[in-house]
Design a protein around this motif. Structure first.
Motif, mmCIF file in Angstrom:
data_model
loop_
_atom_site.group_PDB
_atom_site.id
_atom_site.type_symbol
_atom_site.label_atom_id
_atom_site.label_comp_id
_atom_site.label_asym_id
_atom_site.label_seq_id
_atom_site.Cartn_x
_atom_site.Cartn_y
_atom_site.Cartn_z
ATOM 1 N N THR A 27 -15.399 44.472 32.770
ATOM 2 C CA THR A 27 -14.237 45.074 33.482
ATOM 3 C C THR A 27 -13.686 45.974 33.248
ATOM 4 O O THR A 27 -12.316 45.765 32.583
ATOM 5 N N SER A 28 -14.049 47.228 33.052
ATOM 6 C CA SER A 28 -12.682 48.006 31.722
ATOM 7 C C SER A 28 -11.974 49.204 32.807
ATOM 8 O O SER A 28 -12.536 49.496 33.552
ATOM 9 N N PHE A 29 -11.245 49.668 31.796
ATOM 10 C CA PHE A 29 -9.888 50.695 32.146
ATOM 11 C C PHE A 29 -10.856 52.168 31.235
ATOM 12 O O PHE A 29 -10.813 51.803 30.333
ATOM 13 N N PRO A 30 -9.842 53.195 32.205
ATOM 14 C CA PRO A 30 -10.209 54.810 31.235
ATOM 15 C C PRO A 30 -9.257 54.892 30.325
ATOM 16 O O PRO A 30 -7.885 53.707 30.549
ATOM 17 N N PRO A 31 -8.863 55.279 29.340
ATOM 18 C CA PRO A 31 -7.725 55.232 28.411
ATOM 19 C C PRO A 31 -6.621 56.386 28.838
ATOM 20 O O PRO A 31 -6.947 56.739 30.200
ATOM 21 N N PRO A 32 -5.424 55.164 28.802
ATOM 22 C CA PRO A 32 -4.255 56.381 29.732
ATOM 23 C C PRO A 32 -4.215 58.109 29.943
ATOM 24 O O PRO A 32 -4.445 58.189 30.910
ATOM 25 N N ALA A 33 -4.542 58.544 28.514
ATOM 26 C CA ALA A 33 -5.139 60.255 29.398
ATOM 27 C C ALA A 33 -5.921 60.489 30.674
ATOM 28 O O ALA A 33 -5.495 61.532 31.278
ATOM 29 N N ALA A 34 -7.221 59.444 30.658
ATOM 30 C CA ALA A 34 -7.829 60.052 31.449
ATOM 31 C C ALA A 34 -7.534 59.699 32.672
ATOM 32 O O ALA A 34 -7.744 60.122 34.037
ATOM 33 N N ALA A 60 -15.605 49.432 39.661
ATOM 34 C CA ALA A 60 -15.680 49.297 38.194
ATOM 35 C C ALA A 60 -14.871 50.561 37.990
ATOM 36 O O ALA A 60 -16.056 52.142 39.226
ATOM 37 N N PRO A 61 -13.990 51.513 37.403
ATOM 38 C CA PRO A 61 -14.158 53.170 37.625
ATOM 39 C C PRO A 61 -14.872 53.806 36.385
ATOM 40 O O PRO A 61 -15.605 53.246 35.847
ATOM 41 N N ALA A 62 -14.905 55.159 37.411
ATOM 42 C CA ALA A 62 -15.677 55.984 36.171
ATOM 43 C C ALA A 62 -15.434 56.200 34.942
ATOM 44 O O ALA A 62 -14.285 56.018 34.441
ATOM 45 N N PRO A 63 -16.207 56.643 33.879
ATOM 46 C CA PRO A 63 -16.183 56.284 32.287
ATOM 47 C C PRO A 63 -15.105 57.643 32.312
ATOM 48 O O PRO A 63 -15.383 58.286 33.136
ATOM 49 N N ALA A 64 -14.513 57.327 31.021
ATOM 50 C CA ALA A 64 -13.647 58.846 30.643
ATOM 51 C C ALA A 64 -14.854 59.587 30.520
ATOM 52 O O ALA A 64 -15.626 59.607 29.973
ATOM 53 N N PRO A 113 -8.243 40.797 33.874
ATOM 54 C CA PRO A 113 -8.411 42.473 33.660
ATOM 55 C C PRO A 113 -7.549 43.375 34.414
ATOM 56 O O PRO A 113 -7.470 43.520 35.550
ATOM 57 N N THR A 114 -6.427 43.964 33.261
ATOM 58 C CA THR A 114 -5.510 45.147 34.248
ATOM 59 C C THR A 114 -5.660 46.309 32.915
ATOM 60 O O THR A 114 -6.385 45.860 31.990
ATOM 61 N N PRO A 115 -5.757 47.209 33.288
ATOM 62 C CA PRO A 115 -5.240 48.284 31.867
ATOM 63 C C PRO A 115 -4.804 47.663 30.623
ATOM 64 O O PRO A 115 -5.128 48.383 29.268
#
Length: 170
Positions: free
Chosen positions: A160-167, A6-10, A151-153
């Motif tokens: 299974t989440s992804f950070p916002p594009p800017a992050a 899992a990616p780190a939170p934005a 799950p993908t961006p």
């Protein structure tokens, strides 16, 4: 299940700075009964109070609604029994805080009384530019993408989440 991938939170935006992206969510379900059936009454009676709580929730931005004040008039995926709920939130934390407390949590716990159990994905999340209001067609596409690709961006889940594009670009 491990969250090792899992990616780190934005990171939170600086105070006074609005984030460039907000979190859209869609949840669909195939109803077991017509909306005016006695078996569906508790669900229908709970919509207005739950929506009122959502409208006041910290991080709430927008929700899909028709002239009736809710989204029960909309159908998705060419299925007359498929109901939709769609909203936009500041971030996943604010959405999660709303989902798992109070009346919404109570109704969520009873969902199998009113909705068929579907094996394919029924909830999808995605980042939208601040101010964007997703359409039903956009939501359908995100759910179908999640079903096909996982799950993908482009379309993901709370698990299974992804950070916002800017992050993601930092």
């Amino acid at each position: 299940m491990s969250d090792a991938h899992a990616p780190a939170p934005a990171p939170a935006p600086a105070p006074g700075i609005e984030p460039a992206f907000q979190l859209a969510q869609v949840n669909i379900g195939r109803i077991k009964y017509p909306t005016d059936a006695p078996e569906f009454k508790d669900f229908m009676d709970g919509l207005e109070p739950v929506n009122a709580v959502a409208d006041r929730a910290d991080g709430f931005v927008w929700r899909l609604q028709s002239e009736s004040g809710d989204a029960t008039d909309y159908r998705v995926l060419d299925d007359d029994k498929m109901m939709i709920n769609m909203s936009v939130w500041r971030d996943a934390d604010s959405l999660t805080a709303f989902m798992y407390q109070g009346l919404h949590r109570e109704l969520l716990a009873r969902r199998r009384e009113w909705f068929e159990h579907l094996k394919e994905a029924v909830t999808a999340l995605w980042w939208v530019p601040a101010g964007h209001r997703p359409t039903v067609a956009e939501a359908e596409q995100r759910v179908l993408h999640l079903r096909e690709h996982g799950p993908t961006p482009h379309s993901f889940t709370l698990r299974t989440s992804f950070p916002p594009p800017a992050a993601a670009e930092s």
